[in-house]
Design a protein around this motif. Structure first.
Motif, PDB file in Angstrom:
ATOM      1  N   ASP A 124      -2.538  -5.517  12.819  1.00 32.04           N
ATOM      2  CA  ASP A 124      -2.518  -4.683  11.621  1.00 32.04           C
ATOM      3  C   ASP A 124      -1.284  -3.795  11.616  1.00 32.04           C
ATOM      4  O   ASP A 124      -0.837  -3.321  12.658  1.00 32.04           O
ATOM      5  N   ASN A 143       0.245  -0.257   9.911  1.00 34.92           N
ATOM      6  CA  ASN A 143      -0.143   0.958   9.213  1.00 34.92           C
ATOM      7  C   ASN A 143       1.089   1.522   8.506  1.00 34.92           C
ATOM      8  O   ASN A 143       1.984   2.047   9.157  1.00 34.92           O
ATOM      9  N   PRO A 179       0.822  -1.217   0.000  1.00 36.87           N
ATOM     10  CA  PRO A 179       0.000   0.000   0.000  1.00 36.87           C
ATOM     11  C   PRO A 179       0.855   1.265   0.000  1.00 36.87           C
ATOM     12  O   PRO A 179       0.951   1.981   0.981  1.00 36.87           O
ATOM     13  N   LYS A 203       1.840   4.848  -2.507  1.00 38.57           N
ATOM     14  CA  LYS A 203       1.066   5.730  -3.384  1.00 38.57           C
ATOM     15  C   LYS A 203       0.947   5.194  -4.807  1.00 38.57           C
ATOM     16  O   LYS A 203      -0.110   5.237  -5.404  1.00 38.57           O
ATOM     17  N   LYS A 261      -1.607  -1.888  -9.417  1.00 35.12           N
ATOM     18  CA  LYS A 261      -2.660  -1.214  -8.643  1.00 35.12           C
ATOM     19  C   LYS A 261      -3.361  -2.150  -7.663  1.00 35.12           C
ATOM     20  O   LYS A 261      -3.930  -1.701  -6.679  1.00 35.12           O
ATOM     21  N   TYR A 262      -3.302  -3.462  -7.912  1.00 31.73           N
ATOM     22  CA  TYR A 262      -3.896  -4.442  -6.990  1.00 31.73           C
ATOM     23  C   TYR A 262      -3.365  -4.250  -5.575  1.00 31.73           C
ATOM     24  O   TYR A 262      -4.090  -4.376  -4.603  1.00 31.73           O
ATOM     25  N   TYR A 263      -2.073  -3.890  -5.467  1.00 27.10           N
ATOM     26  CA  TYR A 263      -1.429  -3.824  -4.156  1.00 27.10           C
ATOM     27  C   TYR A 263      -1.776  -2.561  -3.374  1.00 27.10           C
ATOM     28  O   TYR A 263      -1.469  -2.457  -2.203  1.00 27.10           O
ATOM     29  N   SER A 264      -2.420  -1.601  -4.006  1.00 29.66           N
ATOM     30  CA  SER A 264      -2.755  -0.370  -3.292  1.00 29.66           C
ATOM     31  C   SER A 264      -3.815  -0.603  -2.226  1.00 29.66           C
ATOM     32  O   SER A 264      -3.979   0.217  -1.325  1.00 29.66           O
ATOM     33  N   ASN A 265      -4.544  -1.703  -2.303  1.00 28.41           N
ATOM     34  CA  ASN A 265      -5.573  -2.006  -1.301  1.00 28.41           C
ATOM     35  C   ASN A 265      -5.201  -3.149  -0.367  1.00 28.41           C
ATOM     36  O   ASN A 265      -6.040  -3.639   0.376  1.00 28.41           O
ATOM     37  N   ILE A 266      -3.943  -3.576  -0.415  1.00 30.32           N
ATOM     38  CA  ILE A 266      -3.497  -4.666   0.451  1.00 30.32           C
ATOM     39  C   ILE A 266      -3.389  -4.159   1.886  1.00 30.32           C
ATOM     40  O   ILE A 266      -2.900  -3.065   2.141  1.00 30.32           O
ATOM     41  N   HIS A 267      -3.868  -4.952   2.834  1.00 28.06           N
ATOM     42  CA  HIS A 267      -3.754  -4.615   4.256  1.00 28.06           C
ATOM     43  C   HIS A 267      -2.629  -5.456   4.843  1.00 28.06           C
ATOM     44  O   HIS A 267      -2.697  -6.677   4.860  1.00 28.06           O
TER      45      HIS A 267
END
Length: 196
Positions: free
Chosen positions: A179, A181, A151, A153, A158-164
């Motif tokens: 988690d 951050n 995650p 910028k 782009k798949y990885y921009s929403n990885i937690h």
């Protein structure tokens, strides 16, 4: 009839707690491979043909150590994950052969090592390379991570921009997964967290 109903009402919480305990016990579906006082290793055959392993450590009796190779280059301002992108060190570590790591641990602990796991996750395979994720060891962040994935910028995909992201945190009393951050660096930036 009232006796039967009262007996069922009495037994229902007991039976349901036993059922829940049976269902929620993750070890019930694993085969024990090795057990010593303070540690155990389990294995499970998955439906897709792969195998899953589960290691249980009692931190009152065992300790977790982390070992890295020597630093070749500090990688100044190359960190991507810890407290956001860039601005943090992400050193290049020398790769170590498994035999070298085994020899080091034998010198430290003789035959008292239960298991070793390779958790390096390098993204380029050279004699000296950067870790892809941040690490804190004995209260010091030793790497900010360098991955073009995750995650950030503008990740490589782009798949990885929403990885937690998750992080493993441990001390002499407990280990847990929580988690992570990537913007704030939590929990790595917390003083109470010494190893993550």
């Amino acid at each position: 009839m009232n006796v039967v109903i009262n007996l069922l009402l009495f037994l229902l919480p007991i039976l349901s707690s036993l059922l829940i305990a049976q269902v929620s016990n993750p070890l019930s579906s694993y085969q024990s491979l090795q057990t010593i006082d303070g540690a155990a290793l389990y294995k499970k055959q998955l439906t897709n043909g792969n195998e899953a392993y589960l290691q249980v450590i009692d931190l009152r009796k065992m300790q977790i150590d982390q070992i890295t190779g020597e630093v070749d280059n500090m990688g100044l301002n190359e960190g991507k994950y810890y407290k956001g992108e860039g601005g943090h060190y992400s050193p290049f570590f020398q790769n170590k052969l498994f035999s070298e790591v085994t020899d080091e641990y034998k010198k430290l602990y003789a035959n008292n090592v239960f298991s070793m796991i390779n958790c390096s996750f390098f993204e380029q395979y050279q004699s000296s390379t950067q870790l892809s994720f941040p690490i804190k060891l004995n209260g010091v962040v030793i790497s900010g991570g360098t991955s073009p994935y995750g995650p950030i910028k503008q990740p490589k995909d782009k798949y990885y921009s929403n990885i937690h992201l998750k992080t493993l945190v441990w001390n002499s009393k407990q280990a847990y997964i929580t988690d992570y951050n990537p913007v704030s660096g939590s929990p790595l930036n917390q003083n109470a967290v010494k190893n993550a």
